[in-house]
Design an enzyme around this catalytic site. Structure first.
Site, PDB file in Angstrom:
ATOM      1  N   ARG A  51      -9.618   5.272 -22.458  1.00 36.21           N
ATOM      2  CA  ARG A  51      -9.639   3.868 -22.002  1.00 36.21           C
ATOM      3  C   ARG A  51      -8.312   3.164 -22.227  1.00 36.21           C
ATOM      4  NH1 ARG A  51     -10.823  -0.323 -24.831  1.00 36.21           N
ATOM      5  NH2 ARG A  51     -12.303   0.681 -26.229  1.00 36.21           N
ATOM      6  N   TYR A 105      -4.903  -9.142   1.605  1.00 31.82           N
ATOM      7  CA  TYR A 105      -5.963  -8.135   1.682  1.00 31.82           C
ATOM      8  C   TYR A 105      -7.290  -8.810   1.295  1.00 31.82           C
ATOM      9  CZ  TYR A 105      -9.098  -4.672  -0.262  1.00 31.82           C
ATOM     10  OH  TYR A 105     -10.220  -3.954  -0.577  1.00 31.82           O
ATOM     11  N   ASP A 177       2.183  -6.941  -3.865  1.00 31.43           N
ATOM     12  CA  ASP A 177       1.373  -5.774  -3.526  1.00 31.43           C
ATOM     13  C   ASP A 177       2.170  -4.979  -2.500  1.00 31.43           C
ATOM     14  OD1 ASP A 177      -0.373  -3.982  -2.285  1.00 31.43           O
ATOM     15  OD2 ASP A 177      -2.120  -5.274  -2.544  1.00 31.43           O
ATOM     16  N   LYS A 202      -4.327   4.664  -1.740  1.00 30.83           N
ATOM     17  CA  LYS A 202      -3.781   4.798  -0.378  1.00 30.83           C
ATOM     18  C   LYS A 202      -2.623   5.800  -0.365  1.00 30.83           C
ATOM     19  CE  LYS A 202      -6.480   1.143   0.015  1.00 30.83           C
ATOM     20  NZ  LYS A 202      -7.894   1.286   0.132  1.00 30.83           N
TER      21      LYS A 202
HETATM   22  N1  PLP Z   1      -4.182  -3.900  -1.694  1.00 33.47           N
HETATM   23  C1  PLP Z   1      -4.225  -3.529  -0.413  1.00 33.47           C
HETATM   24  C2  PLP Z   1      -3.087  -3.871   0.485  1.00 33.47           C
HETATM   25  C3  PLP Z   1      -5.333  -2.815   0.072  1.00 33.47           C
HETATM   26  O1  PLP Z   1      -5.365  -2.461   1.366  1.00 33.47           O
HETATM   27  C4  PLP Z   1      -6.391  -2.518  -0.811  1.00 33.47           C
HETATM   28  C5  PLP Z   1      -7.587  -1.773  -0.350  1.00 33.47           C
HETATM   29  O2  PLP Z   1      -7.784  -1.546   0.825  1.00 33.47           O
HETATM   30  C6  PLP Z   1      -6.314  -2.933  -2.137  1.00 33.47           C
HETATM   31  C7  PLP Z   1      -5.185  -3.608  -2.559  1.00 33.47           C
HETATM   32  C8  PLP Z   1      -7.420  -2.662  -3.118  1.00 33.47           C
HETATM   33  O3  PLP Z   1      -7.341  -1.335  -3.551  1.00 33.47           O
HETATM   34  P1  PLP Z   1      -8.573  -0.480  -4.133  1.00 33.47           P
HETATM   35  O4  PLP Z   1      -9.545  -0.288  -3.025  1.00 33.47           O
HETATM   36  O5  PLP Z   1      -7.908   0.772  -4.617  1.00 33.47           O
HETATM   37  O6  PLP Z   1      -9.155  -1.279  -5.250  1.00 33.47           O
END
Ligand code: PLP
Length: 386
Positions: A51, A105, A177, A202
Protein backbone atom coordinates in the site's frame (compact mmCIF):
# COMPACT_ATOMS: atom_id res chain seq x y z
CA UNK A 1 22.03 1.76 -8.43
CA UNK A 2 20.11 2.38 -11.64
CA UNK A 3 22.26 3.88 -14.40
CA UNK A 4 21.31 7.23 -15.92
CA UNK A 5 20.08 7.05 -19.56
CA UNK A 6 19.24 10.15 -21.53
CA UNK A 7 17.41 9.36 -24.74
CA UNK A 8 13.74 8.49 -24.56
CA UNK A 9 13.93 5.07 -26.23
CA UNK A 10 16.93 4.07 -24.10
CA UNK A 11 15.24 5.38 -20.95
CA UNK A 12 12.07 3.43 -21.79
CA UNK A 13 14.05 0.20 -21.93
CA UNK A 14 16.68 0.73 -19.24
CA UNK A 15 15.79 3.49 -16.77
CA UNK A 16 15.06 2.20 -13.30
CA UNK A 17 15.98 -1.39 -14.11
CA UNK A 18 18.02 -2.94 -11.31
CA UNK A 19 21.76 -3.11 -11.87
CA UNK A 20 23.03 -5.70 -11.27
CA UNK A 21 19.97 -7.62 -12.44
CA UNK A 22 18.06 -9.61 -9.81
CA UNK A 23 19.51 -13.15 -9.97
CA UNK A 24 20.64 -12.26 -13.51
CA UNK A 25 17.05 -11.96 -14.76
CA UNK A 26 16.92 -9.64 -17.81
CA UNK A 27 13.38 -8.63 -16.84
CA UNK A 28 12.82 -7.05 -13.42
CA UNK A 29 10.69 -9.60 -11.54
CA UNK A 30 7.37 -8.99 -9.83
CA UNK A 31 7.85 -8.67 -6.08
CA UNK A 32 4.42 -10.06 -5.20
CA UNK A 33 4.93 -9.74 -1.45
CA UNK A 34 2.57 -7.56 0.60
CA UNK A 35 5.15 -6.92 3.29
CA UNK A 36 8.91 -6.98 3.67
CA UNK A 37 11.23 -7.62 6.62
CA UNK A 38 11.92 -4.62 8.83
CA UNK A 39 15.24 -3.09 7.82
CA UNK A 40 15.61 -0.26 10.31
CA UNK A 41 13.21 2.21 8.60
CA UNK A 42 12.39 5.14 10.88
CA UNK A 43 9.21 6.42 9.18
CA UNK A 44 5.87 4.70 8.62
CA UNK A 45 6.00 5.76 4.97
CA UNK A 46 9.32 3.99 4.43
CA UNK A 47 8.22 0.57 5.69
CA UNK A 48 8.14 -1.75 2.70
CA UNK A 49 4.49 -2.60 2.10
CA UNK A 50 2.44 -2.71 -1.11
CA UNK A 51 0.00 0.00 0.00
CA UNK A 52 2.95 2.34 0.45
CA UNK A 53 3.84 1.82 -3.23
CA UNK A 54 7.45 1.04 -2.40
CA UNK A 55 8.16 -2.57 -3.34
CA UNK A 56 11.15 -3.08 -5.67
CA UNK A 57 8.62 -3.45 -8.54
CA UNK A 58 7.27 0.04 -7.78
CA UNK A 59 10.79 1.48 -7.54
CA UNK A 60 11.59 0.37 -11.10
CA UNK A 61 8.45 1.95 -12.57
CA UNK A 62 8.87 5.17 -10.57
CA UNK A 63 12.42 5.68 -11.81
CA UNK A 64 11.43 4.90 -15.41
CA UNK A 65 8.49 7.31 -15.37
CA UNK A 66 10.60 10.09 -13.82
CA UNK A 67 13.25 9.57 -16.53
CA UNK A 68 10.68 9.61 -19.35
CA UNK A 69 9.00 12.82 -18.14
CA UNK A 70 12.24 14.49 -17.06
CA UNK A 71 10.93 14.80 -13.48
CA UNK A 72 12.76 14.36 -10.20
CA UNK A 73 10.37 11.75 -8.80
CA UNK A 74 7.27 9.74 -9.66
CA UNK A 75 4.64 7.65 -7.95
CA UNK A 76 2.21 5.19 -9.50
CA UNK A 77 -1.39 4.89 -8.38
CA UNK A 78 -4.28 2.43 -8.63
CA UNK A 79 -5.85 4.41 -11.52
CA UNK A 80 -5.60 7.69 -13.37
CA UNK A 81 -8.44 9.02 -11.22
CA UNK A 82 -6.52 8.03 -8.06
CA UNK A 83 -3.57 10.11 -9.36
CA UNK A 84 -5.81 13.09 -10.18
CA UNK A 85 -8.00 13.05 -7.07
CA UNK A 86 -5.12 12.41 -4.65
CA UNK A 87 -3.05 15.18 -6.21
CA UNK A 88 -5.89 17.71 -6.03
CA UNK A 89 -6.66 16.73 -2.43
CA UNK A 90 -2.99 17.21 -1.53
CA UNK A 91 -2.40 20.50 -3.30
CA UNK A 92 -5.70 22.08 -2.20
CA UNK A 93 -5.72 22.49 1.56
CA UNK A 94 -9.22 22.64 3.13
CA UNK A 95 -10.89 25.72 1.71
CA UNK A 96 -8.52 25.67 -1.25
CA UNK A 97 -9.49 26.82 -4.71
CA UNK A 98 -8.32 25.60 -8.13
CA UNK A 99 -8.59 27.11 -11.61
CA UNK A 100 -9.61 24.45 -14.13
CA UNK A 101 -9.94 24.26 -17.85
CA UNK A 102 -13.54 23.97 -19.04
CA UNK A 103 -13.33 20.90 -21.22
CA UNK A 104 -11.93 18.20 -18.93
CA UNK A 105 -12.07 14.40 -19.12
CA UNK A 106 -15.53 13.38 -17.81
CA UNK A 107 -14.29 11.68 -14.61
CA UNK A 108 -12.13 14.68 -13.68
CA UNK A 109 -14.97 17.06 -14.52
CA UNK A 110 -17.27 15.15 -12.16
CA UNK A 111 -14.68 15.00 -9.38
CA UNK A 112 -14.03 18.74 -9.62
CA UNK A 113 -17.66 19.80 -9.94
CA UNK A 114 -19.29 17.29 -7.52
CA UNK A 115 -16.75 15.98 -5.03
CA UNK A 116 -14.40 18.91 -4.40
CA UNK A 117 -17.29 21.06 -3.15
CA UNK A 118 -18.45 18.31 -0.74
CA UNK A 119 -14.92 18.24 0.65
CA UNK A 120 -14.83 21.98 1.26
CA UNK A 121 -12.79 22.99 -1.80
CA UNK A 122 -13.84 25.05 -4.78
CA UNK A 123 -13.02 25.64 -8.44
CA UNK A 124 -13.43 28.24 -11.14
CA UNK A 125 -13.55 27.34 -14.82
CA UNK A 126 -11.16 29.34 -17.00
CA UNK A 127 -10.78 29.70 -20.74
CA UNK A 128 -7.34 28.18 -21.42
CA UNK A 129 -7.09 30.20 -24.59
CA UNK A 130 -7.45 33.56 -22.86
CA UNK A 131 -4.60 34.11 -20.35
CA UNK A 132 -5.70 37.74 -19.88
CA UNK A 133 -8.89 36.55 -18.17
CA UNK A 134 -7.24 34.23 -15.60
CA UNK A 135 -6.18 36.94 -13.13
CA UNK A 136 -9.83 37.84 -12.43
CA UNK A 137 -10.48 34.24 -11.29
CA UNK A 138 -7.72 34.31 -8.65
CA UNK A 139 -8.64 34.56 -4.99
CA UNK A 140 -6.75 34.38 -1.70
CA UNK A 141 -7.44 30.61 -1.48
CA UNK A 142 -6.31 29.78 -5.03
CA UNK A 143 -3.59 27.13 -4.83
CA UNK A 144 -3.40 25.49 -8.24
CA UNK A 145 -4.24 25.57 -11.93
CA UNK A 146 -5.30 22.34 -13.66
CA UNK A 147 -5.32 21.67 -17.42
CA UNK A 148 -5.11 18.82 -19.95
CA UNK A 149 -2.41 18.74 -22.62
CA UNK A 150 -4.98 17.81 -25.28
CA UNK A 151 -8.61 17.72 -24.28
CA UNK A 152 -10.74 14.62 -24.43
CA UNK A 153 -12.55 14.26 -26.84
CA UNK A 154 -12.19 17.53 -28.79
CA UNK A 155 -8.37 17.60 -28.96
CA UNK A 156 -8.18 21.26 -28.01
CA UNK A 157 -4.73 22.56 -27.17
CA UNK A 158 -4.75 25.41 -24.65
CA UNK A 159 -2.06 28.02 -24.12
CA UNK A 160 0.02 25.62 -22.03
CA UNK A 161 3.18 27.74 -21.90
CA UNK A 162 1.08 30.60 -20.50
CA UNK A 163 -0.46 28.27 -17.88
CA UNK A 164 2.96 27.31 -16.48
CA UNK A 165 4.13 30.96 -16.53
CA UNK A 166 0.92 32.18 -14.84
CA UNK A 167 1.31 29.56 -12.09
CA UNK A 168 4.91 30.62 -11.45
CA UNK A 169 3.95 34.31 -11.37
CA UNK A 170 1.14 33.74 -8.86
CA UNK A 171 2.67 31.04 -6.66
CA UNK A 172 0.25 28.33 -7.84
CA UNK A 173 1.01 24.67 -8.43
CA UNK A 174 0.59 23.91 -12.14
CA UNK A 175 -1.00 20.51 -12.80
CA UNK A 176 -1.40 18.91 -16.21
CA UNK A 177 -3.03 15.68 -17.34
CA UNK A 178 -0.71 14.56 -20.12
CA UNK A 179 -2.36 11.21 -20.82
CA UNK A 180 -3.10 11.93 -24.49
CA UNK A 181 0.34 12.99 -25.78
CA UNK A 182 2.41 10.78 -23.42
CA UNK A 183 6.06 11.79 -22.85
CA UNK A 184 6.87 10.69 -26.39
CA UNK A 185 5.01 13.69 -27.80
CA UNK A 186 5.12 16.17 -24.92
CA UNK A 187 7.06 16.55 -21.67
CA UNK A 188 5.29 19.28 -19.64
CA UNK A 189 8.07 19.63 -17.05
CA UNK A 190 10.34 20.96 -19.83
CA UNK A 191 7.69 23.67 -20.28
CA UNK A 192 7.63 24.64 -16.60
CA UNK A 193 4.79 22.50 -15.20
CA UNK A 194 5.10 21.33 -11.60
CA UNK A 195 3.15 18.08 -11.73
CA UNK A 196 2.35 15.76 -14.65
CA UNK A 197 -0.55 13.34 -14.26
CA UNK A 198 -1.37 10.28 -16.32
CA UNK A 199 -3.96 7.66 -16.72
CA UNK A 200 -1.29 4.97 -17.20
CA UNK A 201 -4.19 2.73 -18.23
CA UNK A 202 -3.81 4.33 -21.67
CA UNK A 203 -0.60 4.92 -23.66
CA UNK A 204 1.93 4.35 -20.87
CA UNK A 205 0.83 0.74 -20.49
CA UNK A 206 -0.54 0.54 -24.02
CA UNK A 207 -2.15 -2.90 -23.99
CA UNK A 208 -5.63 -2.32 -22.54
CA UNK A 209 -4.99 -4.80 -19.74
CA UNK A 210 -4.49 -2.80 -16.54
CA UNK A 211 -5.84 0.29 -14.77
CA UNK A 212 -3.12 2.53 -13.36
CA UNK A 213 -2.11 6.14 -12.85
CA UNK A 214 1.04 8.18 -12.40
CA UNK A 215 2.17 11.44 -10.82
CA UNK A 216 5.55 12.93 -11.82
CA UNK A 217 7.26 16.10 -10.58
CA UNK A 218 9.51 17.63 -7.94
CA UNK A 219 10.58 15.31 -5.11
CA UNK A 220 8.97 17.37 -2.31
CA UNK A 221 5.59 17.58 -3.99
CA UNK A 222 5.57 13.94 -5.08
CA UNK A 223 6.46 12.93 -1.51
CA UNK A 224 3.50 14.89 -0.13
CA UNK A 225 1.15 13.35 -2.71
CA UNK A 226 2.56 9.89 -1.93
CA UNK A 227 1.87 10.34 1.79
CA UNK A 228 -1.74 11.28 1.08
CA UNK A 229 -2.00 8.34 -1.32
CA UNK A 230 -0.64 6.04 1.38
CA UNK A 231 -3.52 7.12 3.64
CA UNK A 232 -6.22 7.07 0.98
CA UNK A 233 -5.04 3.64 -0.14
CA UNK A 234 -4.83 4.06 -3.91
CA UNK A 235 -1.78 1.81 -4.33
CA UNK A 236 -0.88 -0.03 -7.54
CA UNK A 237 -0.68 -3.80 -7.25
CA UNK A 238 2.82 -5.09 -8.13
CA UNK A 239 1.48 -7.31 -10.91
CA UNK A 240 -0.05 -4.27 -12.61
CA UNK A 241 3.24 -2.43 -11.96
CA UNK A 242 5.14 -5.21 -13.71
CA UNK A 243 2.83 -5.00 -16.74
CA UNK A 244 3.17 -1.21 -16.76
CA UNK A 245 6.96 -1.50 -16.76
CA UNK A 246 6.73 -3.93 -19.68
CA UNK A 247 4.42 -1.59 -21.58
CA UNK A 248 6.67 1.41 -21.00
CA UNK A 249 9.56 -0.29 -22.81
CA UNK A 250 7.70 -0.06 -26.13
CA UNK A 251 6.03 3.32 -25.52
CA UNK A 252 8.15 5.29 -28.04
CA UNK A 253 7.68 2.84 -30.93
CA UNK A 254 3.97 2.43 -30.26
CA UNK A 255 3.20 6.12 -29.97
CA UNK A 256 5.23 7.08 -33.05
CA UNK A 257 3.35 4.51 -35.13
CA UNK A 258 0.04 5.78 -33.72
CA UNK A 259 1.04 9.37 -34.57
CA UNK A 260 1.54 8.35 -38.20
CA UNK A 261 -1.65 6.33 -38.54
CA UNK A 262 -3.79 8.99 -36.84
CA UNK A 263 -2.42 11.71 -39.12
CA UNK A 264 -3.13 9.59 -42.22
CA UNK A 265 -6.65 8.80 -41.00
CA UNK A 266 -7.41 12.40 -40.01
CA UNK A 267 -6.18 13.66 -43.40
CA UNK A 268 -8.42 11.18 -45.23
CA UNK A 269 -11.47 11.96 -43.10
CA UNK A 270 -10.91 15.69 -43.46
CA UNK A 271 -11.42 15.66 -47.23
CA UNK A 272 -14.42 13.29 -47.26
CA UNK A 273 -17.74 14.93 -48.25
CA UNK A 274 -19.83 13.28 -45.48
CA UNK A 275 -17.41 14.34 -42.75
CA UNK A 276 -18.41 17.69 -41.31
CA UNK A 277 -15.46 18.37 -38.99
CA UNK A 278 -12.31 16.56 -37.86
CA UNK A 279 -10.60 17.40 -34.57
CA UNK A 280 -6.91 16.53 -34.84
CA UNK A 281 -4.09 18.95 -33.90
CA UNK A 282 -1.90 17.60 -36.72
CA UNK A 283 -4.25 19.00 -39.39
CA UNK A 284 -3.49 22.49 -40.64
CA UNK A 285 -7.24 23.13 -40.33
CA UNK A 286 -7.04 22.65 -36.52
CA UNK A 287 -7.43 26.09 -34.91
CA UNK A 288 -4.33 25.52 -32.75
CA UNK A 289 -2.19 23.62 -35.23
CA UNK A 290 0.69 26.12 -35.01
CA UNK A 291 0.68 26.00 -31.20
CA UNK A 292 0.54 22.19 -31.25
CA UNK A 293 3.50 22.09 -33.66
CA UNK A 294 5.53 24.23 -31.26
CA UNK A 295 4.65 22.21 -28.16
CA UNK A 296 4.46 18.62 -29.37
CA UNK A 297 6.90 16.25 -31.07
CA UNK A 298 3.95 14.36 -32.57
CA UNK A 299 0.18 14.90 -32.60
CA UNK A 300 -0.89 11.63 -30.97
CA UNK A 301 -3.19 8.74 -31.73
CA UNK A 302 -6.50 10.35 -30.74
CA UNK A 303 -8.94 12.15 -33.02
CA UNK A 304 -12.64 12.87 -33.16
CA UNK A 305 -15.04 13.85 -35.93
CA UNK A 306 -18.62 14.64 -36.79
CA UNK A 307 -20.62 13.39 -39.73
CA UNK A 308 -23.20 15.17 -41.82
CA UNK A 309 -26.40 13.66 -40.39
CA UNK A 310 -25.31 13.65 -36.74
CA UNK A 311 -26.03 10.75 -34.37
CA UNK A 312 -28.01 8.51 -36.81
CA UNK A 313 -25.19 8.83 -39.36
CA UNK A 314 -22.61 8.07 -36.65
CA UNK A 315 -24.54 4.92 -35.65
CA UNK A 316 -24.70 3.72 -39.29
CA UNK A 317 -21.00 4.41 -39.74
CA UNK A 318 -19.97 2.55 -36.58
CA UNK A 319 -22.16 -0.45 -37.47
CA UNK A 320 -20.35 -0.71 -40.79
CA UNK A 321 -16.77 -0.76 -39.37
CA UNK A 322 -14.97 -4.12 -39.50
CA UNK A 323 -11.68 -3.55 -37.66
CA UNK A 324 -12.18 -1.13 -34.74
CA UNK A 325 -13.83 -2.28 -31.56
CA UNK A 326 -16.60 -0.17 -30.09
CA UNK A 327 -15.31 0.37 -26.57
CA UNK A 328 -14.36 3.13 -24.15
CA UNK A 329 -10.81 3.90 -23.05
CA UNK A 330 -7.86 4.47 -25.38
CA UNK A 331 -4.16 4.10 -26.04
CA UNK A 332 -4.05 0.33 -26.68
CA UNK A 333 -2.99 -1.78 -29.65
CA UNK A 334 -6.55 -2.07 -31.00
CA UNK A 335 -8.26 0.82 -32.77
CA UNK A 336 -11.33 1.82 -30.72
CA UNK A 337 -14.29 4.02 -31.57
CA UNK A 338 -16.79 5.51 -29.12
CA UNK A 339 -19.45 8.15 -28.89
CA UNK A 340 -18.22 10.21 -25.89
CA UNK A 341 -21.79 11.40 -25.19
CA UNK A 342 -22.65 7.82 -24.21
CA UNK A 343 -19.35 6.81 -22.56
CA UNK A 344 -16.57 9.06 -21.19
CA UNK A 345 -18.85 12.11 -20.92
CA UNK A 346 -22.15 10.34 -20.17
CA UNK A 347 -22.12 11.66 -16.60
CA UNK A 348 -22.04 15.28 -17.76
CA UNK A 349 -25.21 17.36 -17.94
CA UNK A 350 -26.30 17.07 -21.62
CA UNK A 351 -26.69 20.85 -21.94
CA UNK A 352 -23.18 21.45 -20.55
CA UNK A 353 -21.84 18.74 -22.85
CA UNK A 354 -23.38 20.30 -25.95
CA UNK A 355 -22.26 23.78 -24.89
CA UNK A 356 -18.70 22.47 -24.66
CA UNK A 357 -18.98 21.23 -28.26
CA UNK A 358 -19.42 17.49 -27.58
CA UNK A 359 -22.37 16.70 -29.82
CA UNK A 360 -24.36 13.46 -29.48
CA UNK A 361 -22.96 12.26 -32.82
CA UNK A 362 -19.28 13.06 -32.14
CA UNK A 363 -17.18 9.95 -32.89
CA UNK A 364 -13.93 9.56 -30.96
CA UNK A 365 -11.17 7.32 -32.30
CA UNK A 366 -8.20 5.84 -30.47
CA UNK A 367 -5.93 4.70 -33.28
CA UNK A 368 -4.25 1.35 -32.63
CA UNK A 369 -1.30 -0.45 -34.14
CA UNK A 370 -2.95 -2.11 -37.13
CA UNK A 371 -1.64 -1.57 -40.70
CA UNK A 372 -2.34 2.04 -41.63
CA UNK A 373 -3.96 1.14 -44.99
CA UNK A 374 -6.30 -1.32 -43.28
CA UNK A 375 -7.53 1.34 -40.87
CA UNK A 376 -7.85 4.10 -43.47
CA UNK A 377 -9.58 1.65 -45.86
CA UNK A 378 -12.01 0.39 -43.22
CA UNK A 379 -13.05 3.94 -42.26
CA UNK A 380 -13.50 4.77 -45.98
CA UNK A 381 -15.85 1.82 -46.49
CA UNK A 382 -17.68 2.73 -43.26
CA UNK A 383 -18.34 6.21 -44.62
CA UNK A 384 -20.10 4.67 -47.62
CA UNK A 385 -22.93 3.69 -45.27
CA UNK A 386 -23.56 7.25 -44.11
N1 PLP B 1 -7.40 11.39 -17.83
C1 PLP B 1 -7.80 11.18 -19.09
C2 PLP B 1 -7.41 12.15 -20.15
C3 PLP B 1 -8.57 10.05 -19.39
O1 PLP B 1 -8.97 9.85 -20.66
C4 PLP B 1 -8.92 9.16 -18.35
C5 PLP B 1 -9.74 7.95 -18.62
O2 PLP B 1 -10.28 7.77 -19.69
C6 PLP B 1 -8.50 9.43 -17.05
C7 PLP B 1 -7.72 10.54 -16.82
C8 PLP B 1 -8.86 8.53 -15.90
O3 PLP B 1 -8.04 7.40 -15.92
P1 PLP B 1 -8.41 5.98 -15.26
O4 PLP B 1 -9.55 5.42 -16.02
O5 PLP B 1 -7.13 5.21 -15.39
O6 PLP B 1 -8.76 6.25 -13.84
Amino acid sequence: MARQRRNLETAAVHAGEPTPRVAGAVVAPIFQSANFEYAGESSYHDLRYIRLNNTPTHDVVHAKLAALEGGEAAVVTASGMAAISTTLLTVLAPGGHVLVQGNLYGGTHEFVTNDLGDLGMSHTVIDVDDPGSWGAALGPATRAIYVEAMTNPLLQVGDLAAVAAFARAHGLVSLIDSTFPSPVNFRPIEHGFDIVLHSATKYLNGHSDIVAGAVVGKTDLVRKITHRLNHLGGALDPHAGFLLNRGLKTLPVRVRQQNQTALALATNLDCHPVVERVNYPGLTSHPRHTRAKTLFDGFGGMLSFELVGGRPAADRFIDQLRIPLVAPSLGGAETLVTLPATTSHAGMDPDVRRRLGISDGLVRVSVGLETVDDIVGDFAQGLEAV
